[in-house]
Design an enzyme around this catalytic site. Structure first.
Site, PDB file in Angstrom:
ATOM      1  CB  THR A 265      -7.713  57.407  50.412  1.00  0.00           C
ATOM      2  OG1 THR A 265      -6.302  57.675  50.275  1.00  0.00           O
ATOM      3  CG2 THR A 265      -8.032  56.120  49.676  1.00  0.00           C
TER       4      THR A 265
ATOM      5  CG  MET B 127     -10.657  53.187  46.731  1.00  0.00           C
ATOM      6  SD  MET B 127      -9.544  51.875  47.313  1.00  0.00           S
ATOM      7  CE  MET B 127     -10.084  51.660  49.006  1.00  0.00           C
ATOM      8  CB  CYS B 128      -9.846  56.070  43.145  1.00  0.00           C
ATOM      9  SG  CYS B 128      -9.153  56.434  41.527  1.00  0.00           S
ATOM     10  CB  ILE B 129     -13.144  58.062  40.145  1.00  0.00           C
ATOM     11  CG1 ILE B 129     -14.087  59.031  39.417  1.00  0.00           C
ATOM     12  CG2 ILE B 129     -13.533  56.608  39.903  1.00  0.00           C
ATOM     13  CD1 ILE B 129     -13.646  60.481  39.487  1.00  0.00           C
ATOM     14  CB  SER B 130     -15.408  55.208  44.611  1.00  0.00           C
ATOM     15  OG  SER B 130     -15.208  54.128  43.732  1.00  0.00           O
TER      16      SER B 130
END
Length: 223
Positions: free
Chosen positions: A189, A134-137
């Protein structure tokens, strides 16, 4: 049987570690879905950022120690994680993913992932067990899965261009939704890469967790 999910935390705090709200929402949803969860973090040092001012302090702390704040002390060194013990893997976002789990923040498309983290994530990919980023991962997807993996970081054109440069296929996505690479069993996401509220972030995170759990159940037999 309850599904066992590994969660990798990158510290504690949006500017230098794991995004706290994303991490807590993830852990809450996993618990609501009846999963057994074990948090992991790399035992490496990082540069501390003052979350009030956004400035670096000159202090260094340990990622594993800081991650224990979110995990209520129940966190292990990522080197102890074994893919055979788990049905899925989730990595919340926060700048720690781009600074502590990798050097994406400083090297962009030329980044590398911390060897222990990369080895574990690649093991899940090789075993065809679901992974949620999720996010920048999600920026780590190409390093884990190789070229043509499909993922999302939301609707940020600049970041999407970097992801595409790394060989991934970026798919624009609203913050409250998910993108799934069905072949690779990867779910991503945007979370706070696009969310304007905790409720909006939670909507996408809950979908990601639910999908990871569903794939895990389908792949490992009936619960």
């Amino acid at each position: 049987m309850p599904r066992k999910i590994a969660v990798i935390l990158s510290g504690c705090g949006i500017y230098d570690g794991a995004e706290i709200q994303e991490s807590v929402i993830t852990l809450l949803r996993l618990d609501q879905r009846g999963c057994q969860v074990q948090c992991f973090a790399p035992n490496v040092s990082f540069a501390v950022v003052d979350h009030l001012t956004g400035e670096t302090t000159g202090e260094r702390r340990q990622v594993l120690v800081e991650a224990a704040r979110i995990a209520r002390g129940r966190v292990k060194d990522v080197r102890e994680a074994r893919v055979g013990d788990f049905d899925g893997l989730i990595i919340p976002g926060g700048s720690g993913s781009a600074k502590n789990l990798s050097d994406f923040a400083s090297k962009g498309p030329h980044c590398s992932v911390l060897p222990d983290v990369l080895a574990l994530a690649e093991a899940f990919a090789e075993e065809r067990k679901p992974v949620g980023l999720m996010c920048i991962s999600a920026a780590l997807a190409a390093k884990i899965y190789g070229p043509t993996v499909t993922c999302t970081l939301g609707k940020d054109d600049a970041t999407a261009a970097v992801i595409n440069q790394m060989g991934a296929i970026h798919q624009a996505c609203e913050a409250d939704d998910i993108v799934e690479d069905v072949e690779r069993k990867l779910v991503t996401t945007p979370a706070y890469m696009g969310a304007l509220s905790i409720s909006e972030a939670a909507a996408g995170i809950n979908k990601l967790v639910d999908r990871v759990v569903e794939i895990a159940r389908a792949g490992q037999g009936p619960s």
